[in-house]
Design a protein around this motif. Structure first.
Motif, mmCIF file in Angstrom:
data_model
loop_
_atom_site.group_PDB
_atom_site.id
_atom_site.type_symbol
_atom_site.label_atom_id
_atom_site.label_comp_id
_atom_site.label_asym_id
_atom_site.label_seq_id
_atom_site.Cartn_x
_atom_site.Cartn_y
_atom_site.Cartn_z
ATOM 1 N N ARG A 124 7.300 -58.963 -72.521
ATOM 2 C CA ARG A 124 7.324 -60.418 -72.369
ATOM 3 C C ARG A 124 7.340 -60.797 -70.885
ATOM 4 N NH1 ARG A 124 11.841 -61.842 -75.597
ATOM 5 N NH2 ARG A 124 13.181 -61.986 -73.799
ATOM 6 N N GLU A 125 8.217 -60.127 -70.165
ATOM 7 C CA GLU A 125 8.339 -60.452 -68.737
ATOM 8 C C GLU A 125 7.055 -60.134 -67.984
ATOM 9 O OE1 GLU A 125 11.912 -58.491 -67.475
ATOM 10 O OE2 GLU A 125 13.184 -60.038 -68.387
ATOM 11 N N ALA A 126 6.438 -59.002 -68.336
ATOM 12 C CA ALA A 126 5.202 -58.608 -67.647
ATOM 13 C C ALA A 126 4.101 -59.631 -67.925
ATOM 14 C CB ALA A 126 4.767 -57.228 -68.122
ATOM 15 N N ARG A 127 4.071 -60.078 -69.150
ATOM 16 C CA ARG A 127 3.010 -61.029 -69.518
ATOM 17 C C ARG A 127 3.209 -62.387 -68.838
ATOM 18 N NH1 ARG A 127 -1.324 -61.128 -72.345
ATOM 19 N NH2 ARG A 127 -2.015 -63.116 -73.198
ATOM 20 N N VAL A 128 4.444 -62.846 -68.801
ATOM 21 C CA VAL A 128 4.728 -64.123 -68.139
ATOM 22 C C VAL A 128 4.337 -64.027 -66.667
ATOM 23 C CG1 VAL A 128 6.579 -65.664 -67.376
ATOM 24 C CG2 VAL A 128 6.542 -64.841 -69.747
ATOM 25 N N LYS A 129 4.731 -62.929 -66.044
ATOM 26 C CA LYS A 129 4.446 -62.744 -64.629
ATOM 27 C C LYS A 129 2.936 -62.747 -64.381
ATOM 28 C CE LYS A 129 6.445 -60.023 -60.992
ATOM 29 N NZ LYS A 129 5.946 -58.937 -60.311
ATOM 30 N N GLU A 130 2.231 -62.004 -65.214
ATOM 31 C CA GLU A 130 0.791 -61.885 -65.034
ATOM 32 C C GLU A 130 0.091 -63.239 -65.230
ATOM 33 O OE1 GLU A 130 -0.900 -59.704 -63.710
ATOM 34 O OE2 GLU A 130 -2.778 -60.786 -64.077
ATOM 35 N N LEU A 131 0.534 -63.974 -66.249
ATOM 36 C CA LEU A 131 -0.104 -65.277 -66.501
ATOM 37 C C LEU A 131 0.203 -66.257 -65.379
ATOM 38 C CD1 LEU A 131 0.211 -65.272 -70.308
ATOM 39 C CD2 LEU A 131 -1.863 -65.876 -69.067
ATOM 40 N N LEU A 132 1.436 -66.233 -64.883
ATOM 41 C CA LEU A 132 1.772 -67.136 -63.771
ATOM 42 C C LEU A 132 0.971 -66.759 -62.528
ATOM 43 C CD1 LEU A 132 5.608 -67.738 -64.192
ATOM 44 C CD2 LEU A 132 3.724 -69.334 -64.587
ATOM 45 N N ARG A 133 0.759 -65.481 -62.343
ATOM 46 C CA ARG A 133 -0.053 -65.058 -61.212
ATOM 47 C C ARG A 133 -1.492 -65.560 -61.404
ATOM 48 N NH1 ARG A 133 -3.610 -61.960 -59.456
ATOM 49 N NH2 ARG A 133 -4.053 -61.006 -61.471
ATOM 50 N N ARG A 134 -1.951 -65.438 -62.619
ATOM 51 C CA ARG A 134 -3.339 -65.823 -62.914
ATOM 52 C C ARG A 134 -3.587 -67.313 -62.659
ATOM 53 N NH1 ARG A 134 -7.541 -66.711 -62.830
ATOM 54 N NH2 ARG A 134 -9.375 -65.970 -63.937
ATOM 55 N N VAL A 135 -2.579 -68.147 -62.932
ATOM 56 C CA VAL A 135 -2.766 -69.585 -62.681
ATOM 57 C C VAL A 135 -2.171 -69.998 -61.330
ATOM 58 C CG1 VAL A 135 -2.892 -70.189 -65.134
ATOM 59 C CG2 VAL A 135 -0.675 -70.284 -63.973
ATOM 60 N N ASP A 136 -1.831 -68.975 -60.540
ATOM 61 C CA ASP A 136 -1.349 -69.209 -59.181
ATOM 62 C C ASP A 136 -0.054 -70.034 -59.162
ATOM 63 O OD1 ASP A 136 -1.424 -68.848 -56.497
ATOM 64 O OD2 ASP A 136 -2.748 -70.545 -56.094
ATOM 65 N N MET A 137 0.874 -69.698 -60.048
ATOM 66 C CA MET A 137 2.131 -70.443 -60.123
ATOM 67 C C MET A 137 3.336 -69.502 -60.056
ATOM 68 S SD MET A 137 1.824 -73.712 -60.237
ATOM 69 C CE MET A 137 3.384 -74.236 -60.921
ATOM 70 N N GLU A 138 3.067 -68.258 -59.633
ATOM 71 C CA GLU A 138 4.145 -67.256 -59.637
ATOM 72 C C GLU A 138 5.344 -67.702 -58.803
ATOM 73 O OE1 GLU A 138 2.522 -63.588 -58.403
ATOM 74 O OE2 GLU A 138 3.844 -62.392 -59.690
ATOM 75 N N ARG A 139 5.059 -68.345 -57.656
ATOM 76 C CA ARG A 139 6.157 -68.724 -56.772
ATOM 77 C C ARG A 139 6.992 -69.864 -57.334
ATOM 78 N NH1 ARG A 139 1.553 -70.554 -55.299
ATOM 79 N NH2 ARG A 139 1.216 -72.646 -54.486
ATOM 80 N N HIS A 140 6.510 -70.510 -58.387
ATOM 81 C CA HIS A 140 7.274 -71.607 -59.004
ATOM 82 C C HIS A 140 7.966 -71.167 -60.291
ATOM 83 C CE1 HIS A 140 5.533 -74.566 -56.288
ATOM 84 N NE2 HIS A 140 4.346 -74.063 -56.544
ATOM 85 N N ALA A 141 8.052 -69.851 -60.506
ATOM 86 C CA ALA A 141 8.568 -69.347 -61.796
ATOM 87 C C ALA A 141 9.926 -69.921 -62.163
ATOM 88 C CB ALA A 141 8.624 -67.824 -61.757
ATOM 89 N N LYS A 142 10.776 -70.133 -61.149
ATOM 90 C CA LYS A 142 12.155 -70.582 -61.434
ATOM 91 C C LYS A 142 12.280 -72.113 -61.420
ATOM 92 C CE LYS A 142 13.752 -66.306 -61.214
ATOM 93 N NZ LYS A 142 13.870 -65.601 -62.491
ATOM 94 N N ALA A 143 11.191 -72.809 -61.141
ATOM 95 C CA ALA A 143 11.283 -74.271 -60.995
ATOM 96 C C ALA A 143 11.352 -74.957 -62.361
ATOM 97 C CB ALA A 143 10.059 -74.778 -60.236
ATOM 98 N N TYR A 144 11.890 -76.170 -62.352
ATOM 99 C CA TYR A 144 11.863 -76.997 -63.558
ATOM 100 C C TYR A 144 10.627 -77.900 -63.499
ATOM 101 C CZ TYR A 144 16.438 -75.411 -65.013
ATOM 102 O OH TYR A 144 17.454 -74.626 -65.442
ATOM 103 N N PRO A 145 10.056 -78.236 -64.657
ATOM 104 C CA PRO A 145 8.794 -78.997 -64.672
ATOM 105 C C PRO A 145 8.806 -80.262 -63.821
ATOM 106 C CG PRO A 145 9.285 -78.216 -66.869
ATOM 107 C CD PRO A 145 10.466 -77.834 -66.016
ATOM 108 N N HIS A 146 9.923 -81.023 -63.812
ATOM 109 C CA HIS A 146 9.880 -82.309 -63.106
ATOM 110 C C HIS A 146 9.721 -82.152 -61.596
ATOM 111 C CE1 HIS A 146 14.212 -81.443 -62.520
ATOM 112 N NE2 HIS A 146 14.076 -82.181 -61.442
ATOM 113 N N THR A 147 9.917 -80.926 -61.089
ATOM 114 C CA THR A 147 9.757 -80.721 -59.644
ATOM 115 C C THR A 147 8.311 -80.348 -59.289
ATOM 116 O OG1 THR A 147 10.275 -78.361 -59.737
ATOM 117 C CG2 THR A 147 12.144 -79.873 -59.507
ATOM 118 N N LEU A 148 7.435 -80.268 -60.291
ATOM 119 C CA LEU A 148 6.049 -79.850 -60.045
ATOM 120 C C LEU A 148 5.098 -81.041 -60.061
ATOM 121 C CD1 LEU A 148 5.915 -76.838 -62.555
ATOM 122 C CD2 LEU A 148 6.464 -76.760 -60.103
ATOM 123 N N SER A 149 3.974 -80.881 -59.364
ATOM 124 C CA SER A 149 2.943 -81.922 -59.400
ATOM 125 C C SER A 149 2.218 -81.862 -60.749
ATOM 126 C CB SER A 149 1.937 -81.687 -58.283
ATOM 127 O OG SER A 149 1.140 -80.572 -58.612
#
Ligand code: ATP
Length: 361
Positions: A124-149
């Motif tokens: 699960r963790e590997a897949r989440v990481k890979e998908l976040l990398r794929r959409v270029d959002m890895e650095r926001h992994a710990k953020a809450y949605p309201h802090t994102l554009s």
């Protein structure tokens, strides 16, 4: 390679198949005998005027609406027919709607992991990481949605929808909340991932450019029915009705009555083969089908140039016809004419379409 390995899955055998789908709200039929197939690896667009039933079709496929008539199969398995419904969470369908509503109380990585609860933790963790990398959002992994554009949230929504490797993706105006530049960027990224993973996709859009850019095939709907299906080029070259003819951009529209195989319009006499004498018809003349030449006496139709705009790759002209009708012209080369001059209009029959006027909007 890592992306391919993580996103890879069994090849799809059949994609989506919808047969004889009809749906009523009260006495009103909003989906009318719809047949549709999206093979693996293809992206199909559902287009049509507001209220023609596009979202209802997506909701029926996703299992958010109880099917009344017809059958829906995903990857060869029937998921809905009258009296039978696989629950939405077991249909293996990824959804991305305009109000993609990430879970506000969950961090980005938890949102993406949401559909993976049954997987072993490491996977699960590997897949989440890979998908976040794929959409270029890895650095926001710990953020809450309201802090994102908006664009960032949309990319997280994409990662969340793709995480369980769905058998089918359904996108409903998924990019319309984004501004033009971001919209093109997020759309291209999304399409690239869907193509890379071979996920069959059905996308609802109002936006002709979006449909033309991303659709392998377009299904044009009106009043609950699919009126024409084909590649973007097929719909452009041979639009079977008024809506499809006007879908690709602004057009010139006239009404008239057929006399001996012809109809008289402000831009000249137009052949109307197949229409009976006396029939009321609607005529569409695309701006790119109007050529302008220097008037040669006796010019059948002389027009006054009202306005000329050079927009780089395209050149737009507005004409006033002798009867006062204003006609749009679009050429891909600059024209040597100026407002106030008179020109002669020549039509390219490939861009002129005649339809019976009954039942047209
Ligand atoms: P748009 O492009 O505006 O989103 P659409 O083509 O997706 O439109 P649908 O949302 O499928 O259209 O709606 C089709 C018709 O069914 C509309 O007239 C709508 O008002 C009606 N409709 C949709 N959902 C319901 C409902 N739950 N109850 C009653 N009528 C509904």
């Amino acid at each position: 390679m890592a992306t391919a390995a993580i996103l890879a899955r069994e090849p799809w055998r059949q994609g989506l198949r919808v047969a004889g789908l009809s749906h009523r709200f009260g006495f009103r039929r909003v989906v009318d005998h719809v047949d549709l197939a999206v093979p693996p690896g293809e992206i199909h667009c559902l287009v049509g005027p507001s209220g023609c039933g596009k979202t209802t079709i997506l909701r029926l496929i996703a299992g958010l609406e109880i099917l009344q008539e017809g059958e829906i199969a995903i990857d060869g398995k029937v998921v809905a027919k009258p009296g039978f419904a696989v629950p939405p969470e077991r249909r293996r369908v990824g959804l991305m709607f305009q109000d993609f509503a990430l879970f506000p109380h969950l961090r980005v990585e938890e949102n993406v992991a949401f559909g993976l609860a049954h997987r072993p933790r490491g996977e699960r963790e590997a897949r989440v990481k890979e998908l976040l990398r794929r959409v270029d959002m890895e650095r926001h992994a710990k953020a809450y949605p309201h802090t994102l554009s908006g664009g960032e949230q949309q990319r997280v929504a994409l990662a969340r929808a793709l995480a369980p490797a769905p058998d089918l993706m359904l996108l409903d105006e998924a990019f319309s909340a984004l501004d033009t530049t971001l919209r093109a960027q997020v759309r291209e990224e999304t399409i690239a991932i869907l193509k890379e993973t071979g996920t069959p996709t059905l996308l609802v859009t109002h936006d002709a450019e979006e449909a033309i850019r991303v659709g392998d095939r377009i299904h044009a709907m009106e009043r609950g029915r699919i009126v024409q299906s084909g590649t973007p080029a097929e719909l452009y070259l041979r639009p079977e009705d008024l809506f499809v003819a006007g879908f690709f951009g602004p057009v010139n529209r006239f009404s008239g009555t057929v006399r001996d195989g012809f109809v008289v319009t402000p831009v000249g006499r137009i052949a109307a083969p197949g229409h009976a004498s006396g029939a009321a018809v609607e005529i569409v003349v695309r701006p790119e089908g109007v050529e302008l030449v220097r008037p040669r006496p006796p010019a059948p139709v002389r027009a006054l140039v009202l306005e000329r705009r050079d927009l780089g790759p395209v050149h737009l002209v507005l004409l006033r016809m002798p009867d006062g009708a204003v006609v749009k012209v679009r050429r891909d080369r600059p024209l040597d004419i100026a407002p106030g001059e008179e020109v002669e209009v020549v039509l390219d029959p490939a861009h002129v379409f005649v339809y019976p006027s009954h039942g047209t909007g």
